[in-house]
Design an enzyme around this catalytic site. Structure first.
Site, short mmCIF file in Angstrom:
data_model
loop_
_atom_site.label_atom_id
_atom_site.label_comp_id
_atom_site.label_asym_id
_atom_site.label_seq_id
_atom_site.Cartn_x
_atom_site.Cartn_y
_atom_site.Cartn_z
N PRO A 61 0.82 -1.22 0.00
CA PRO A 61 0.00 0.00 0.00
C PRO A 61 0.85 1.27 0.00
CG PRO A 61 -0.01 -1.03 2.17
CD PRO A 61 0.65 -2.00 1.23
N HIS A 62 0.43 2.22 -0.80
CA HIS A 62 1.08 3.53 -0.85
C HIS A 62 0.06 4.54 -1.31
CE1 HIS A 62 1.64 1.45 -4.68
NE2 HIS A 62 1.66 2.63 -5.28
N GLY A 63 0.34 5.79 -1.07
CA GLY A 63 -0.63 6.84 -1.35
C GLY A 63 -0.72 7.19 -2.81
#
Length: 143
Positions: A61-63
């Site tokens: 997960p990353h923005g």
């Protein structure tokens, strides 16, 4: 500066929800001084657009790109959930949260992808008994 330190690596014997895993990844990155608490919203937005499940039990997960304001520095969080996380119907064991300044996240992503593309390496990561052992196997990302 290291993107990964031993206190950013955790192992849980149980399972978790995707939402809890995103929150924990954010909490670790906040504690590392890499992101603001708002980063979790950018991670949720990313998942709504495209799942960050990569295969081999790995989710990263990353923005979203417009989350740059929430990123203060580059860092990783690594959490192994031995009970697994239902990641949009896939079973994730490793949730690796990524925050990268500028284009640094691409370099970090490629390091993680290389590590998790080798089944022997993944087996070692799964076999690590302690967070310190896990960190030792992952510390190459700091190179």
């Amino acid at each position: 500066m290291s993107v990964l330190t031993p206190d950013q690596v955790r192992i849980h014997s149980g399972s978790s929800t995707q939402e809890e895993a995103l929150q924990e990844a954010t909490d670790i990155l906040v504690a590392a001084g890499a992101v603001t608490p708002a980063y979790v919203d950018a991670m949720r937005q990313r998942e709504q657009t495209v799942s960050t499940y990569m295969g081999n039990g790995l989710a990263i997960p990353h923005g979203t790109n417009d989350a740059k304001d929430a990123i203060l520095g580059s860092a990783l969080s690594v959490v192994r959930y031995d009970g697994g996380v239902d990641w949009d119907g896939e079973a994730a064991t490793f949730v690796v949260g990524i925050a990268g300044r500028g284009d640094e996240h691409l370099e970090i992503l490629s390091q993680i992808a290389i590590l998790f593309s080798d089944e022997d390496d993944v087996a070692k990561l799964n076999a690590a008994q302690t967070p310190d052992e896990l960190y030792a196997l992952l510390s190459a990302v700091n190179d």
